[in-house]
Design a protein around this motif. Structure first.
Motif, PDB file in Angstrom:
ATOM      1  N   UNK A  41       0.807  -1.230   0.000  1.00 62.38           N
ATOM      2  CA  UNK A  41       0.000   0.000   0.000  1.00 62.38           C
ATOM      3  C   UNK A  41       0.838   1.277   0.000  1.00 62.38           C
ATOM      4  N   UNK A  42       2.180   1.161  -0.020  1.00 62.67           N
ATOM      5  CA  UNK A  42       3.035   2.349  -0.017  1.00 62.67           C
ATOM      6  C   UNK A  42       2.703   3.263  -1.184  1.00 62.67           C
ATOM      7  N   UNK A  46       5.685   7.670   1.106  1.00 61.87           N
ATOM      8  CA  UNK A  46       4.840   7.413   2.286  1.00 61.87           C
ATOM      9  C   UNK A  46       4.717   5.899   2.489  1.00 61.87           C
ATOM     10  N   UNK A  47       5.169   5.454   3.667  1.00 62.69           N
ATOM     11  CA  UNK A  47       5.101   4.031   4.007  1.00 62.69           C
ATOM     12  C   UNK A  47       3.828   3.758   4.793  1.00 62.69           C
ATOM     13  N   UNK A  48       3.222   2.609   4.549  1.00 55.45           N
ATOM     14  CA  UNK A  48       1.962   2.252   5.204  1.00 55.45           C
ATOM     15  C   UNK A  48       2.207   1.088   6.172  1.00 55.45           C
ATOM     16  N   UNK A  49       1.694   1.252   7.394  1.00 54.12           N
ATOM     17  CA  UNK A  49       1.798   0.214   8.429  1.00 54.12           C
ATOM     18  C   UNK A  49       0.401  -0.110   8.943  1.00 54.12           C
ATOM     19  N   UNK A  50       0.228  -1.359   9.329  1.00 52.09           N
ATOM     20  CA  UNK A  50      -1.021  -1.818   9.926  1.00 52.09           C
ATOM     21  C   UNK A  50      -0.681  -2.619  11.181  1.00 52.09           C
ATOM     22  N   UNK A  51      -1.647  -2.733  12.111  1.00 54.66           N
ATOM     23  CA  UNK A  51      -1.390  -3.531  13.319  1.00 54.66           C
ATOM     24  C   UNK A  51      -1.052  -4.976  12.959  1.00 54.66           C
ATOM     25  N   UNK A 121      -5.579   6.690  10.765  1.00 55.04           N
ATOM     26  CA  UNK A 121      -7.027   6.538  10.902  1.00 55.04           C
ATOM     27  C   UNK A 121      -7.428   5.141  10.471  1.00 55.04           C
ATOM     28  N   UNK A 122      -8.446   4.624  11.123  1.00 54.50           N
ATOM     29  CA  UNK A 122      -8.960   3.275  10.833  1.00 54.50           C
ATOM     30  C   UNK A 122      -7.843   2.225  10.857  1.00 54.50           C
ATOM     31  N   UNK A 123      -6.935   2.349  11.833  1.00 56.92           N
ATOM     32  CA  UNK A 123      -5.819   1.409  12.013  1.00 56.92           C
ATOM     33  C   UNK A 123      -4.897   1.322  10.803  1.00 56.92           C
ATOM     34  N   UNK A 124      -4.795   2.411  10.056  1.00 60.75           N
ATOM     35  CA  UNK A 124      -3.844   2.514   8.950  1.00 60.75           C
ATOM     36  C   UNK A 124      -2.925   3.694   9.282  1.00 60.75           C
ATOM     37  N   UNK A 125      -1.639   3.390   9.461  1.00 57.60           N
ATOM     38  CA  UNK A 125      -0.643   4.396   9.809  1.00 57.60           C
ATOM     39  C   UNK A 125       0.201   4.700   8.583  1.00 57.60           C
ATOM     40  N   UNK A 126       0.268   5.972   8.208  1.00 58.14           N
ATOM     41  CA  UNK A 126       1.077   6.396   7.067  1.00 58.14           C
ATOM     42  C   UNK A 126       2.178   7.311   7.593  1.00 58.14           C
TER      43      UNK A 126
END
Length: 136
Positions: A41-42, A46-51, A121-126
């Motif tokens: 999802x990068x 911008x890097x994308x992290x999820x739980x 937001x919504x457990x998506x960290x950018x």
């Protein structure tokens, strides 16, 4: 006019309280959780992290991190024999959206970088991650 002045002041006060509440909620979501890189999802830098509880698609491994309230940073890298290897460090806020991270060497190269929180937001960290440049 006097009532308008009080109403305006009350509105500003409410907005300040709301902004502080939103920051505390975002901070509560960010801290104390293990975040794994959702590289599919990068977007550009911008890097994308999820739980780590997220149902990721199959992958040969995912790096990640955790920030704890006490200022402890944990970086997860892919271990030589697969699985994740934990590297410990410290973190602190540089400003409201930027975090300084220092991962001690412990037999590996020491790392210092800033992590700018673009959104959470919504457990998506950018985030945007930039290596810390040493002053010479």
């Amino acid at each position: 006019p006097k009532n308008m002045k009080h109403a305006s002041l009350l509105c500003v006060l409410c907005l300040m309280l709301l902004a502080n509440t939103c920051r505390k909620k975002a901070e509560a979501e960010l801290l104390g959780q293990t975040w794994l890189h959702s590289y599919e999802e990068d977007e550009e830098d911008v890097l994308v992290y999820r739980p780590n509880t997220y149902d990721f698609p199959p992958s040969r491994g995912r790096t990640g991190f955790a920030l704890e309230r006490e200022g402890v940073a944990k970086q997860y890298v892919i271990a030589p024999a697969d699985g994740l290897e934990e590297h410990i460090g410290i973190w602190e806020y540089k400003d409201k959206n930027t975090i300084l991270v220092h991962i001690q060497g412990n037999g590996y190269p020491e790392q210092r970088y800033t992590m700018e929180v673009v959104s959470l937001k919504d457990s998506v960290l950018k985030v945007r991650i930039k290596p810390e440049v040493k002053d010479e």
